[in-house]
Design an enzyme around this catalytic site. Structure first.
Site, PDB file in Angstrom:
ATOM      1  N   VAL A  77      42.788  37.300  52.439  1.00  0.00           N
ATOM      2  CA  VAL A  77      43.404  38.620  52.586  1.00  0.00           C
ATOM      3  C   VAL A  77      42.254  39.620  52.689  1.00  0.00           C
ATOM      4  O   VAL A  77      41.373  39.635  51.811  1.00  0.00           O
ATOM      5  CB  VAL A  77      44.253  39.001  51.345  1.00  0.00           C
ATOM      6  CG1 VAL A  77      45.035  40.281  51.610  1.00  0.00           C
ATOM      7  CG2 VAL A  77      45.190  37.860  50.946  1.00  0.00           C
ATOM      8  N   ILE A  95      51.451  47.357  37.427  1.00  0.00           N
ATOM      9  CA  ILE A  95      50.556  46.601  38.315  1.00  0.00           C
ATOM     10  C   ILE A  95      49.123  46.749  37.834  1.00  0.00           C
ATOM     11  O   ILE A  95      48.624  47.871  37.686  1.00  0.00           O
ATOM     12  CB  ILE A  95      50.644  47.133  39.772  1.00  0.00           C
ATOM     13  CG1 ILE A  95      52.071  47.079  40.293  1.00  0.00           C
ATOM     14  CG2 ILE A  95      49.699  46.351  40.685  1.00  0.00           C
ATOM     15  CD1 ILE A  95      52.263  47.695  41.684  1.00  0.00           C
ATOM     16  N   TYR A 115      35.523  30.634  40.137  1.00  0.00           N
ATOM     17  CA  TYR A 115      36.693  31.371  40.629  1.00  0.00           C
ATOM     18  C   TYR A 115      37.878  30.415  40.811  1.00  0.00           C
ATOM     19  O   TYR A 115      38.993  30.702  40.352  1.00  0.00           O
ATOM     20  CB  TYR A 115      36.353  32.080  41.950  1.00  0.00           C
ATOM     21  CG  TYR A 115      37.536  32.807  42.544  1.00  0.00           C
ATOM     22  CD1 TYR A 115      38.034  33.957  41.935  1.00  0.00           C
ATOM     23  CD2 TYR A 115      38.181  32.336  43.688  1.00  0.00           C
ATOM     24  CE1 TYR A 115      39.140  34.624  42.454  1.00  0.00           C
ATOM     25  CE2 TYR A 115      39.279  32.992  44.216  1.00  0.00           C
ATOM     26  CZ  TYR A 115      39.755  34.137  43.594  1.00  0.00           C
ATOM     27  OH  TYR A 115      40.847  34.789  44.103  1.00  0.00           O
ATOM     28  N   LYS A 173      41.635  30.403  38.978  1.00  0.00           N
ATOM     29  CA  LYS A 173      42.920  30.467  39.693  1.00  0.00           C
ATOM     30  C   LYS A 173      43.771  29.212  39.403  1.00  0.00           C
ATOM     31  O   LYS A 173      45.002  29.273  39.387  1.00  0.00           O
ATOM     32  CB  LYS A 173      42.681  30.653  41.197  1.00  0.00           C
ATOM     33  CG  LYS A 173      42.103  32.037  41.539  1.00  0.00           C
ATOM     34  CD  LYS A 173      43.066  33.150  41.148  1.00  0.00           C
ATOM     35  CE  LYS A 173      42.486  34.534  41.260  1.00  0.00           C
ATOM     36  NZ  LYS A 173      43.407  35.613  40.931  1.00  0.00           N
TER      37      LYS A 173
HETATM   38  P1  NDP Z   1      40.300  43.954  45.408  1.00  0.00           P
HETATM   39  O1  NDP Z   1      38.862  43.759  45.048  1.00  0.00           O
HETATM   40  O2  NDP Z   1      40.625  44.764  46.614  1.00  0.00           O
HETATM   41  O3  NDP Z   1      41.086  44.548  44.159  1.00  0.00           O
HETATM   42  C1  NDP Z   1      40.848  44.079  42.857  1.00  0.00           C
HETATM   43  C2  NDP Z   1      41.481  45.022  41.856  1.00  0.00           C
HETATM   44  O4  NDP Z   1      41.268  44.505  40.543  1.00  0.00           O
HETATM   45  C3  NDP Z   1      40.894  46.417  41.903  1.00  0.00           C
HETATM   46  O5  NDP Z   1      41.960  47.341  41.853  1.00  0.00           O
HETATM   47  C4  NDP Z   1      40.062  46.504  40.624  1.00  0.00           C
HETATM   48  O6  NDP Z   1      40.136  47.836  40.135  1.00  0.00           O
HETATM   49  C5  NDP Z   1      40.845  45.567  39.704  1.00  0.00           C
HETATM   50  N1  NDP Z   1      40.046  45.054  38.601  1.00  0.00           N
HETATM   51  C6  NDP Z   1      38.980  44.210  38.670  1.00  0.00           C
HETATM   52  N2  NDP Z   1      38.485  43.998  37.444  1.00  0.00           N
HETATM   53  C7  NDP Z   1      39.263  44.704  36.579  1.00  0.00           C
HETATM   54  C8  NDP Z   1      39.243  44.894  35.168  1.00  0.00           C
HETATM   55  N3  NDP Z   1      38.339  44.293  34.394  1.00  0.00           N
HETATM   56  N4  NDP Z   1      40.175  45.714  34.605  1.00  0.00           N
HETATM   57  C9  NDP Z   1      41.103  46.332  35.377  1.00  0.00           C
HETATM   58  N5  NDP Z   1      41.168  46.178  36.726  1.00  0.00           N
HETATM   59  C10 NDP Z   1      40.249  45.385  37.319  1.00  0.00           C
HETATM   60  O7  NDP Z   1      40.883  42.475  45.534  1.00  0.00           O
HETATM   61  P2  NDP Z   1      42.284  41.911  46.061  1.00  0.00           P
HETATM   62  O8  NDP Z   1      43.294  42.969  46.199  1.00  0.00           O
HETATM   63  O9  NDP Z   1      41.999  41.044  47.204  1.00  0.00           O
HETATM   64  O10 NDP Z   1      42.622  40.948  44.845  1.00  0.00           O
HETATM   65  C11 NDP Z   1      43.745  41.082  44.012  1.00  0.00           C
HETATM   66  C12 NDP Z   1      44.062  39.726  43.414  1.00  0.00           C
HETATM   67  O11 NDP Z   1      44.410  38.830  44.451  1.00  0.00           O
HETATM   68  C13 NDP Z   1      42.899  39.075  42.660  1.00  0.00           C
HETATM   69  O12 NDP Z   1      43.395  38.449  41.509  1.00  0.00           O
HETATM   70  C14 NDP Z   1      42.372  38.045  43.641  1.00  0.00           C
HETATM   71  O13 NDP Z   1      41.753  36.970  42.992  1.00  0.00           O
HETATM   72  C15 NDP Z   1      43.669  37.633  44.309  1.00  0.00           C
HETATM   73  N6  NDP Z   1      43.500  37.017  45.622  1.00  0.00           N
HETATM   74  C16 NDP Z   1      42.803  37.667  46.607  1.00  0.00           C
HETATM   75  C17 NDP Z   1      42.634  37.056  47.838  1.00  0.00           C
HETATM   76  C18 NDP Z   1      41.844  37.660  48.941  1.00  0.00           C
HETATM   77  O14 NDP Z   1      41.489  36.936  49.897  1.00  0.00           O
HETATM   78  N7  NDP Z   1      41.546  38.953  48.922  1.00  0.00           N
HETATM   79  C19 NDP Z   1      43.253  35.738  48.102  1.00  0.00           C
HETATM   80  C20 NDP Z   1      43.933  35.162  46.989  1.00  0.00           C
HETATM   81  C21 NDP Z   1      44.067  35.805  45.813  1.00  0.00           C
HETATM   82  P3  NDP Z   1      38.977  48.651  39.418  1.00  0.00           P
HETATM   83  O15 NDP Z   1      37.695  48.285  40.086  1.00  0.00           O
HETATM   84  O16 NDP Z   1      39.389  50.084  39.613  1.00  0.00           O
HETATM   85  O17 NDP Z   1      39.067  48.225  37.999  1.00  0.00           O
HETATM   86  C1  8X3 Z   2      40.574  34.308  47.496  1.00  0.00           C
HETATM   87  C2  8X3 Z   2      40.724  33.472  48.704  1.00  0.00           C
HETATM   88  O1  8X3 Z   2      39.590  31.668  50.107  1.00  0.00           O
HETATM   89  O2  8X3 Z   2      38.174  33.334  49.097  1.00  0.00           O
HETATM   90  O3  8X3 Z   2      41.345  33.783  46.455  1.00  0.00           O
HETATM   91  O4  8X3 Z   2      39.174  31.629  47.745  1.00  0.00           O
HETATM   92  S1  8X3 Z   2      39.343  32.477  48.920  1.00  0.00           S
END
Ligand code: NDP
Ligand code: 8X3
Length: 262
Positions: free
Chosen positions: A194, A14, A161, A165
């Protein structure tokens, strides 16, 4: 273990495991008995998670601290995995971010690079490091890519962004075709709002602005998405879920959201 597991003893990997959806996904896959390679840049969190998960579930966790934008570091660290961790069966390409809500032409070069290099190129670098060994072993592999509703409809202030996606959507679709003659399945998971650190990063550390995004809409939780990911990974091998969209009840798509105001 109450739930029947088809992934007990399998190896998952992951990215973005230190927070939000990735962090919750470690637990959900560990619950099903999968050993998990966890990737992120914050080593202290990775080490704490290893302790926590290994003391709760009967699985092994391997922390790998790396920045997925660095193709060379990926090749080195994933190429040097201990023999017992090399055969990754489940890849969750989750790491990703958005920075800012300004018009696309006002983002800095560093911000543009961070989004494109992490969300698109990083996902591709990790995929090329993991998938060939799945094919070689004729493994019943699973690839879960974290897309978004933002990849299906664009909104102002999110062009870059949304573009990344949308790219993940097409990369997932193309990869599924590339792998059609193998037992490997590819899913694009497309969540709406989320509540995670995602918005804190998008608002450059402004926690009040980030909180507002999730106030009055009963947002999804990272556990909701992780449970869905685990469900997909645990399906019988003849079932592929090409994509799945999950939104909070009061969100219709990437643009239409209803906020309760009281
Ligand atoms: P978080 O910000 O909570 O988590 C993001 C994670 O990505 C962290 O663990 C961070 O870890 C890691 N990360 C970021 N940049 C890097 C890098 N260069 N190398 C390695 N790890 C990296 O976000 P979410 O859990 O919400 O997001 C997870 C995924 O879900 C993303 O792809 C996001 O676009 C997608 N998503 C999120 C939504 C939302 O509303 N939250 C909705 C739809 C999609 P660290 O800083 O330790 O590197
Ligand atoms: C993250 C969800 O609505 O901020 O992918 O684009 S939104």
């Amino acid at each position: 273990m109450s739930l029947e597991s088809r992934i007990e003893g399998k190896i998952s990997l992951i990215t973005g495991a230190t927070s939000g959806i990735g962090k919750s996904s470690i637990k959900e896959l560990a619950k099903l008995g999968s050993n998990v390679i966890i990737i992120g840049r914050r080593e202290d969190i990775l080490l704490d998670l290893k302790k926590e998960i290994e003391s709760t579930y009967k699985v092994k966790i391997l922390p790998v601290c790396l920045d997925i934008r660095d193709a060379k570091e990926i090749e080195k660290k994933l190429g040097d995995l201990p023999a017992e961790w090399k055969d990754v069966d489940i890849l969750v390409n989750n790491a990703g971010l958005a920075i800012g809500t300004e018009k696309a032409y006002n983002n800095t070069v560093e911000e543009i690079d961070a989004m494109v290099d992490t969300n698109i190129k990083g996902l591709l670098y990790i995929t090329r490091a993991i998938v060939p060994q799945m094919i070689e072993r004729n493994a019943e592999g699973i690839i879960i890519n974290l897309g978004s509703v933002a990849g299906n409809i664009a909104y102002g202030g999110g062009a870059i962004y949304c573009g990344t996606k949308a790219a993940i959507r097409f990369i997932s679709d193309g990869l599924r075709i590339d792998l059609m003659n193998t037992p490997i399945r590819v899913t694009n998971v497309e969540p709406g709002l989320v509540e995670t650190e995602f918005s804190i990063i998008r608002y450059r550390g402004d926690k009040a602005a980030a909180k507002k995004v999730y106030t009055g809409i009963d947002a999804l939780t990272p556990d909701d998405i992780a449970a869905t990911i685990a469900y997909i990974c645990n399906l019988p091998k003849n079932i592929q879920v090409p994509e799945i969209i999950l939104t909070p009840t009061h969100q219709a798509d990437g643009v239409h959201k209803h906020y309760e105001t009281n």
